[in-house]
Design a protein around this motif. Structure first.
Motif, PDB file in Angstrom:
ATOM      1  N   ASN A   1      -2.997   5.751   0.254  1.00  0.00           N
ATOM      2  CA  ASN A   1      -4.068   4.759   0.281  1.00  0.00           C
ATOM      3  C   ASN A   1      -4.525   4.480   1.708  1.00  0.00           C
ATOM      4  O   ASN A   1      -5.713   4.341   1.972  1.00  0.00           O
ATOM      5  CB  ASN A   1      -3.612   3.448  -0.372  1.00  0.00           C
ATOM      6  CG  ASN A   1      -3.504   3.555  -1.864  1.00  0.00           C
ATOM      7  OD1 ASN A   1      -3.997   4.495  -2.468  1.00  0.00           O
ATOM      8  ND2 ASN A   1      -2.839   2.590  -2.463  1.00  0.00           N
ATOM      9  N   LEU A   2      -3.578   4.402   2.643  1.00  0.00           N
ATOM     10  CA  LEU A   2      -3.932   4.156   4.039  1.00  0.00           C
ATOM     11  C   LEU A   2      -4.719   5.321   4.630  1.00  0.00           C
ATOM     12  O   LEU A   2      -5.632   5.127   5.432  1.00  0.00           O
ATOM     13  CB  LEU A   2      -2.683   3.885   4.869  1.00  0.00           C
ATOM     14  CG  LEU A   2      -1.970   2.574   4.566  1.00  0.00           C
ATOM     15  CD1 LEU A   2      -0.701   2.455   5.398  1.00  0.00           C
ATOM     16  CD2 LEU A   2      -2.877   1.382   4.790  1.00  0.00           C
ATOM     17  N   THR A   3      -4.385   6.534   4.219  1.00  0.00           N
ATOM     18  CA  THR A   3      -5.131   7.710   4.674  1.00  0.00           C
ATOM     19  C   THR A   3      -6.577   7.633   4.200  1.00  0.00           C
ATOM     20  O   THR A   3      -7.507   7.880   4.973  1.00  0.00           O
ATOM     21  CB  THR A   3      -4.464   9.002   4.162  1.00  0.00           C
ATOM     22  OG1 THR A   3      -3.121   9.041   4.632  1.00  0.00           O
ATOM     23  CG2 THR A   3      -5.215  10.237   4.617  1.00  0.00           C
ATOM     24  N   HIS A   4      -6.766   7.274   2.932  1.00  0.00           N
ATOM     25  CA  HIS A   4      -8.120   7.119   2.394  1.00  0.00           C
ATOM     26  C   HIS A   4      -8.862   5.995   3.120  1.00  0.00           C
ATOM     27  O   HIS A   4     -10.045   6.132   3.450  1.00  0.00           O
ATOM     28  CB  HIS A   4      -8.092   6.840   0.893  1.00  0.00           C
ATOM     29  CG  HIS A   4      -7.682   8.005   0.066  1.00  0.00           C
ATOM     30  ND1 HIS A   4      -8.402   9.183   0.001  1.00  0.00           N
ATOM     31  CD2 HIS A   4      -6.613   8.186  -0.743  1.00  0.00           C
ATOM     32  CE1 HIS A   4      -7.799  10.029  -0.803  1.00  0.00           C
ATOM     33  NE2 HIS A   4      -6.705   9.448  -1.273  1.00  0.00           N
ATOM     34  N   LEU A   5      -8.184   4.902   3.364  1.00  0.00           N
ATOM     35  CA  LEU A   5      -8.802   3.755   4.028  1.00  0.00           C
ATOM     36  C   LEU A   5      -9.220   4.103   5.457  1.00  0.00           C
ATOM     37  O   LEU A   5     -10.321   3.762   5.899  1.00  0.00           O
ATOM     38  CB  LEU A   5      -7.832   2.568   4.040  1.00  0.00           C
ATOM     39  CG  LEU A   5      -8.354   1.252   4.578  1.00  0.00           C
ATOM     40  CD1 LEU A   5      -9.494   0.726   3.719  1.00  0.00           C
ATOM     41  CD2 LEU A   5      -7.229   0.225   4.618  1.00  0.00           C
ATOM     42  N   SER A   6      -8.367   4.805   6.174  1.00  0.00           N
ATOM     43  CA  SER A   6      -8.683   5.152   7.560  1.00  0.00           C
ATOM     44  C   SER A   6      -9.817   6.177   7.653  1.00  0.00           C
ATOM     45  O   SER A   6     -10.489   6.266   8.676  1.00  0.00           O
ATOM     46  CB  SER A   6      -7.444   5.673   8.280  1.00  0.00           C
ATOM     47  OG  SER A   6      -7.020   6.893   7.707  1.00  0.00           O
ATOM     48  N   ALA A   7     -10.055   6.925   6.600  1.00  0.00           N
ATOM     49  CA  ALA A   7     -11.133   7.918   6.595  1.00  0.00           C
ATOM     50  C   ALA A   7     -12.469   7.329   6.150  1.00  0.00           C
ATOM     51  O   ALA A   7     -13.503   7.998   6.254  1.00  0.00           O
ATOM     52  CB  ALA A   7     -10.759   9.085   5.690  1.00  0.00           C
TER      53      ALA A   7
ATOM     54  N   ASP B   1     -15.944   5.305   6.092  1.00  0.00           N
ATOM     55  CA  ASP B   1     -16.952   4.923   7.073  1.00  0.00           C
ATOM     56  C   ASP B   1     -17.164   3.408   7.081  1.00  0.00           C
ATOM     57  O   ASP B   1     -17.394   2.813   8.125  1.00  0.00           O
ATOM     58  CB  ASP B   1     -18.279   5.614   6.774  1.00  0.00           C
ATOM     59  CG  ASP B   1     -18.187   7.122   6.960  1.00  0.00           C
ATOM     60  OD1 ASP B   1     -17.378   7.557   7.808  1.00  0.00           O
ATOM     61  OD2 ASP B   1     -18.908   7.854   6.261  1.00  0.00           O
TER      62      ASP B   1
ATOM     63  N   GLN C   1       1.056   5.351   1.707  1.00  0.00           N
ATOM     64  CA  GLN C   1       0.528   6.132   2.818  1.00  0.00           C
ATOM     65  C   GLN C   1      -0.765   6.841   2.403  1.00  0.00           C
ATOM     66  O   GLN C   1      -1.702   6.947   3.197  1.00  0.00           O
ATOM     67  CB  GLN C   1       1.568   7.142   3.313  1.00  0.00           C
ATOM     68  CG  GLN C   1       2.707   6.517   4.068  1.00  0.00           C
ATOM     69  CD  GLN C   1       2.236   5.764   5.305  1.00  0.00           C
ATOM     70  OE1 GLN C   1       1.331   6.174   6.013  1.00  0.00           O
ATOM     71  NE2 GLN C   1       2.856   4.618   5.559  1.00  0.00           N
TER      72      GLN C   1
ATOM     73  N   SER D   1       0.857  -1.181   0.000  1.00  0.00           N
ATOM     74  CA  SER D   1       0.000   0.000   0.000  1.00  0.00           C
ATOM     75  C   SER D   1       0.895   1.233   0.000  1.00  0.00           C
ATOM     76  O   SER D   1       2.108   1.142   0.143  1.00  0.00           O
ATOM     77  CB  SER D   1      -0.918   0.020   1.220  1.00  0.00           C
ATOM     78  OG  SER D   1      -1.802   1.120   1.121  1.00  0.00           O
TER      79      SER D   1
ATOM     80  N   ILE E   1     -15.683  -0.347   5.405  1.00  0.00           N
ATOM     81  CA  ILE E   1     -14.614  -1.045   4.670  1.00  0.00           C
ATOM     82  C   ILE E   1     -15.128  -2.446   4.343  1.00  0.00           C
ATOM     83  O   ILE E   1     -15.570  -3.171   5.225  1.00  0.00           O
ATOM     84  CB  ILE E   1     -13.329  -1.133   5.498  1.00  0.00           C
ATOM     85  CG1 ILE E   1     -12.820   0.259   5.835  1.00  0.00           C
ATOM     86  CG2 ILE E   1     -12.266  -1.931   4.738  1.00  0.00           C
ATOM     87  CD1 ILE E   1     -11.657   0.280   6.801  1.00  0.00           C
TER      88      ILE E   1
END
Length: 128
Positions: A112-118, A120, A110, A108, A122
């Motif tokens: 992509n991880l930012t988008h994933l953590s935001a 609602d 960073q 991944s 998954i």
């Protein structure tokens, strides 16, 4: 004419060696380059003399294979390093390479991880 055909095929082989662009795309792009606005009878004859993709694809795939790492036969042989750990823009892409209990690789960026953590919600695939 054969010299011109050989020149086009050589350009294709060099691109197969130096790029990770799909090989059918390289073939098509090189043919498109020949078909310019100033296309004339000589250019048309050259295009007609270029071997078809099925007849020259093995040569191009063999050129590509020389620069790719050998496929591992066991988990212990998996070693990902160098350009294979980065995106085409040079950003880190291999986030984890854990071989303590089998092999687990996490790919991944960073961003992509930012988008994933935001997110609602998954959704996960059954293979995970």
């Amino acid at each position: 004419m054969q010299l011109k055909v050989d020149d086009v095929l050589q350009r294709m082989k060099v691109r197969c060696t130096n790029e990770l662009t799909p090989i059918p795309t390289i073939y098509e792009e090189e043919l498109v380059k020949l078909r310019t606005d100033d296309c004339n009878d000589d250019t048309q004859e050259l295009v007609e003399n270029i071997p078809t993709f099925p007849s020259c694809k093995n040569i191009m795939y063999n050129k590509r294979k020389k620069n790719l790492p050998v496929l591992p036969k066991t988990v212990d042989q998996i070693n990902i390093d160098g350009i294979w750990t980065r995106t085409t823009k040079g950003d880190p892409f291999l986030l984890a390479d854990d071989n303590t209990e089998g092999c687990m690789l996490i790919f991944s960026t960073q961003k992509n991880l930012t988008h994933l953590s935001a997110a609602d919600i998954i959704y996960g695939d059954g293979t995970f």
